[in-house]
Design a protein around this motif. Sequence first.
Motif, PDB file in Angstrom:
ATOM      1  N   GLU A   1       0.861  -1.191   0.000  1.00 31.14           N
ATOM      2  CA  GLU A   1       0.000   0.000   0.000  1.00 31.14           C
ATOM      3  C   GLU A   1       0.895   1.237   0.000  1.00 31.14           C
ATOM      4  OE1 GLU A   1      -2.508  -0.315   3.426  1.00 31.14           O
ATOM      5  OE2 GLU A   1      -3.314  -2.242   2.784  1.00 31.14           O
ATOM      6  N   LEU A   2       0.757   2.063  -1.029  1.00 29.63           N
ATOM      7  CA  LEU A   2       1.560   3.282  -1.154  1.00 29.63           C
ATOM      8  C   LEU A   2       0.715   4.478  -0.750  1.00 29.63           C
ATOM      9  CD1 LEU A   2       4.306   4.445  -2.169  1.00 29.63           C
ATOM     10  CD2 LEU A   2       3.163   4.834  -4.354  1.00 29.63           C
ATOM     11  N   ARG A   3       1.305   5.376   0.027  1.00 25.55           N
ATOM     12  CA  ARG A   3       0.642   6.631   0.389  1.00 25.55           C
ATOM     13  C   ARG A   3       1.681   7.738   0.402  1.00 25.55           C
ATOM     14  NH1 ARG A   3       1.710   7.858   5.708  1.00 25.55           N
ATOM     15  NH2 ARG A   3       2.471   6.153   6.975  1.00 25.55           N
ATOM     16  N   GLN A   4       1.227   8.953   0.533  1.00 27.01           N
ATOM     17  CA  GLN A   4       2.107  10.125   0.591  1.00 27.01           C
ATOM     18  C   GLN A   4       1.925  10.812   1.940  1.00 27.01           C
ATOM     19  OE1 GLN A   4       4.107  11.044  -2.073  1.00 27.01           O
ATOM     20  NE2 GLN A   4       3.360   9.317  -3.267  1.00 27.01           N
ATOM     21  N   THR A   5       3.030  11.269   2.532  1.00 26.62           N
ATOM     22  CA  THR A   5       2.935  12.073   3.746  1.00 26.62           C
ATOM     23  C   THR A   5       2.449  13.467   3.334  1.00 26.62           C
ATOM     24  OG1 THR A   5       5.205  12.879   3.588  1.00 26.62           O
ATOM     25  CG2 THR A   5       4.850  10.819   4.814  1.00 26.62           C
ATOM     26  N   PRO A   6       2.007  14.286   4.283  1.00 27.34           N
ATOM     27  CA  PRO A   6       1.580  15.642   3.926  1.00 27.34           C
ATOM     28  C   PRO A   6       2.670  16.447   3.204  1.00 27.34           C
ATOM     29  CG  PRO A   6       0.851  15.122   6.140  1.00 27.34           C
ATOM     30  CD  PRO A   6       1.730  13.983   5.688  1.00 27.34           C
ATOM     31  N   SER A   7       3.939  16.117   3.455  1.00 27.07           N
ATOM     32  CA  SER A   7       5.026  16.831   2.781  1.00 27.07           C
ATOM     33  C   SER A   7       5.327  16.260   1.397  1.00 27.07           C
ATOM     34  CB  SER A   7       6.292  16.796   3.643  1.00 27.07           C
ATOM     35  OG  SER A   7       6.750  15.467   3.769  1.00 27.07           O
ATOM     36  N   GLY A   8       4.633  15.183   1.001  1.00 26.33           N
ATOM     37  CA  GLY A   8       4.814  14.607  -0.326  1.00 26.33           C
ATOM     38  C   GLY A   8       5.758  13.426  -0.388  1.00 26.33           C
ATOM     39  N   GLN A   9       6.282  12.978   0.757  1.00 20.26           N
ATOM     40  CA  GLN A   9       7.191  11.828   0.796  1.00 20.26           C
ATOM     41  C   GLN A   9       6.388  10.536   0.622  1.00 20.26           C
ATOM     42  OE1 GLN A   9      10.656  12.021   2.176  1.00 20.26           O
ATOM     43  NE2 GLN A   9      11.052   9.871   2.447  1.00 20.26           N
ATOM     44  N   ALA A  10       6.870   9.631  -0.245  1.00 19.69           N
ATOM     45  CA  ALA A  10       6.208   8.342  -0.475  1.00 19.69           C
ATOM     46  C   ALA A  10       6.529   7.376   0.667  1.00 19.69           C
ATOM     47  CB  ALA A  10       6.660   7.743  -1.794  1.00 19.69           C
ATOM     48  N   VAL A  11       5.501   6.645   1.114  1.00 16.14           N
ATOM     49  CA  VAL A  11       5.645   5.621   2.145  1.00 16.14           C
ATOM     50  C   VAL A  11       4.897   4.384   1.668  1.00 16.14           C
ATOM     51  CG1 VAL A  11       5.248   4.979   4.553  1.00 16.14           C
ATOM     52  CG2 VAL A  11       5.656   7.366   3.967  1.00 16.14           C
TER      53      VAL A  11
END
Length: 96
Positions: A17-27
């Motif tokens: 599962e890929l998501r983005q942090t509020p700063s735009g970093q991929a996790v």
Amino acid sequence: MSYQLIVIVGNLGRDPELRQTPSGQAVCNFSVATTRSYAGADGELKKETTWFRISTWGRLAENCNTFLHKGSKVLVEGRLTGDPATGGPKVYSRQD
């Protein structure tokens, strides 16, 4: 200075599962199952499965999301994050 290293070899339990942090970093988050087989005291073959929750960041997260899928065999090398409350590894119980 302390250093720890953990190496996990196993199979993905589900698609990453890929998501983005509020700063735009991929996790990217995924679970890896490791299974060991051994003979019990009664001579019967037993299997023990341990699940690990894995998080990857940045470009590695994007690559994991692109190339990994449920059932993929993976080798993960990283560090183990301890539970701040107990100091030991985080333990999750199955939520059915």
